[in-house]
Design a protein around this motif. Structure first.
Motif, PDB file in Angstrom:
ATOM      1  N   ASP A   1       0.956  17.849   1.692  1.00 47.60           N
ATOM      2  CA  ASP A   1       0.106  16.669   1.609  1.00 47.60           C
ATOM      3  C   ASP A   1       0.426  15.686   2.728  1.00 47.60           C
ATOM      4  O   ASP A   1       1.148  16.024   3.678  1.00 47.60           O
ATOM      5  N   PHE A   2      -0.121  14.485   2.612  1.00 49.24           N
ATOM      6  CA  PHE A   2       0.050  13.459   3.643  1.00 49.24           C
ATOM      7  C   PHE A   2       1.520  13.147   3.890  1.00 49.24           C
ATOM      8  O   PHE A   2       1.930  12.982   5.052  1.00 49.24           O
TER       9      PHE A   2
ATOM     10  N   THR B   1      -3.882   7.649  10.608  1.00 57.37           N
ATOM     11  CA  THR B   1      -4.303   8.563   9.552  1.00 57.37           C
ATOM     12  C   THR B   1      -5.551   9.294  10.025  1.00 57.37           C
ATOM     13  O   THR B   1      -6.325   8.776  10.834  1.00 57.37           O
TER      14      THR B   1
ATOM     15  N   SER C   1      -5.473   6.373   1.242  1.00 63.18           N
ATOM     16  CA  SER C   1      -6.383   5.610   0.392  1.00 63.18           C
ATOM     17  C   SER C   1      -6.246   4.103   0.575  1.00 63.18           C
ATOM     18  O   SER C   1      -7.052   3.340   0.030  1.00 63.18           O
TER      19      SER C   1
ATOM     20  N   SER D   1      -0.589   5.064   2.393  1.00 65.32           N
ATOM     21  CA  SER D   1      -1.344   6.211   1.896  1.00 65.32           C
ATOM     22  C   SER D   1      -2.719   6.167   2.544  1.00 65.32           C
ATOM     23  O   SER D   1      -3.237   5.076   2.834  1.00 65.32           O
TER      24      SER D   1
ATOM     25  N   PRO E   1      -2.117  19.207   7.061  1.00 62.46           N
ATOM     26  CA  PRO E   1      -1.492  19.784   5.866  1.00 62.46           C
ATOM     27  C   PRO E   1      -2.260  20.990   5.350  1.00 62.46           C
ATOM     28  O   PRO E   1      -3.483  20.963   5.222  1.00 62.46           O
TER      29      PRO E   1
ATOM     30  N   GLY F   1      -8.113  11.599   5.995  1.00 64.84           N
ATOM     31  CA  GLY F   1      -7.934  12.575   4.926  1.00 64.84           C
ATOM     32  C   GLY F   1      -6.455  12.696   4.635  1.00 64.84           C
ATOM     33  O   GLY F   1      -5.751  11.700   4.500  1.00 64.84           O
ATOM     34  N   ARG F   2      -5.940  13.936   4.623  1.00 69.06           N
ATOM     35  CA  ARG F   2      -4.523  14.142   4.292  1.00 69.06           C
ATOM     36  C   ARG F   2      -3.638  14.227   5.515  1.00 69.06           C
ATOM     37  O   ARG F   2      -2.414  14.258   5.393  1.00 69.06           O
TER      38      ARG F   2
END
Length: 337
Positions: free
Chosen positions: A143-144, A169, A264, A262, A138, A172-173
């Motif tokens: 973003d993601f 993932t 996170s 996500s 990105p 990161g993004r």
């Protein structure tokens, strides 16, 4: 910082010095936490690293301290960790470690290694990649979720060419998609295939995906970083701990969950539970090896029908045959009248 401890990894004892040293101040995670994390995902991280020349990204004082990449195996390397002799674009060479057991991962964690950066080759064939790695990166303004949309468009594109990808993932993004391939082609051939798939994805997602190497031309789009397939360019492995304050990790995913997660969601604390429940969701990658012939034909068609040849290499590479001018567009000389 506490007396050294020994951790058992696959029947081998590995010494961990200063186990209480804080590596992630924002979360309070220590060196011991990092080592125990890698033990908890041992079969997964080993699957991602096994027999691959691996660069270590070291943070001996934690994520807020200085860091460096260690490509050459240290002189004090244990005799049970094998190496492979690799060559860089500059012509220099090095012997890099090639993990063959989880104990090697713990040994590297003791040195402050957080991400592991394996080459897309095995030590018995260091000039012939066995993975096509697609990095969906990105750019500012995206973003993601935008990378996920690109990955979901990439999936059927790969299938049309007889390929299957495994997403993860980046930690990161971004999103990474790995395709296991037959080790028949050298780095230049694999890079050509990556450029072909990137250009096709760009055509299918106009205004949302780009292959523009120069940042000033990318705009608010997902950049398909085709140069991650060039020699000596690596991507953080699955299960690698990333050096961000929250200790996020690069998480292997199933396609059917990609839209619902996500970055996170996956960190040093949460990934062990996921792994205990699901195991390595990419465990079957090594059971496959696909051909790049269809993508290479697409590359030839792009050149023949659209005049699309090579794209620029990174600035530290020697000038490559057939490469266009490696000049930032805003600095290129304008034609005179």
């Amino acid at each position: 910082m506490g007396a050294a401890v020994e951790l058992e990894a696959g029947g081998r004892a590995v010494r961990l010095s200063n186990p209480d040293k804080i590596y992630f101040p924002a979360r309070g995670f220590t060196k011991l936490d990092v080592a125990q994390y890698y033990l908890s995902v041992g079969p997964g991280i080993l699957r991602a690293l096994r027999d691959r020349p691996t660069t270590l990204e070291r943070y001996p004082e934690g994520v807020e301290g200085e860091s460096f990449f260690q490509k050459r195996a240290p002189k004090y390397l244990p005799d049970w960790i094998p190496t492979a002799h690799i060559s860089f674009p500059s012509g220099r060479t090095a012997d890099e470690i090639c993990p063959t057991e989880v104990a090697a991962v713990i040994w590297a964690a003791n040195l402050g290694t957080l991400p592991f950066h394996p080459w897309p080759v095995r030590r018995e064939a260091v000039d012939h990649p066995d993975e096509l790695r697609i990095d969906l990166d990105p750019q500012p303004g995206t973003d993601f979720k935008d990378a996920v949309k690109a990955a979901l468009e990439l999936r059927p594109l790969l299938e049309e060419h007889g390929l299957r990808g495994w997403p993860k993932t980046s930690g990161g993004r971004g999103v990474h998609v790995f395709v296991p391939i037959e080790p028949r082609w050298e780095f230049t051939g694999v890079r050509r295939a990556a450029i072909a798939v990137a250009r096709e994805l760009e055509r299918r997602m106009p205004g949302r995906v780009t292959t523009a190497w120069w940042k000033e031309e990318r705009g608010e789009r997902i950049f398909v970083d085709y140069n991650q397939t060039a020699r000596d360019r690596t991507i953080a492995s699955a299960y690698s701990v990333r050096p961000n304050p929250n200790a996020l990790v690069s998480a292997p995913l199933r396609w059917d969950e990609l839209e619902d997660v996500s970055p996170s969601d996956f960190d040093l604390a949460t990934m062990p539970g996921r792994f205990a429940e699901l195991g390595d969701v990419h465990a079957d990658m090594d059971d496959h090896a696909f051909s790049l012939e269809s993508l290479l034909e697409l590359s030839r068609k792009d050149e023949r029908d659209h005049g699309l040849s090579d794209l620029p290499y990174p600035p530290d590479y020697p000038k490559m045959p057939g490469e266009p001018k490696r000049v930032q567009p805003s600095r290129a000389k304008k034609p005179t009248g």
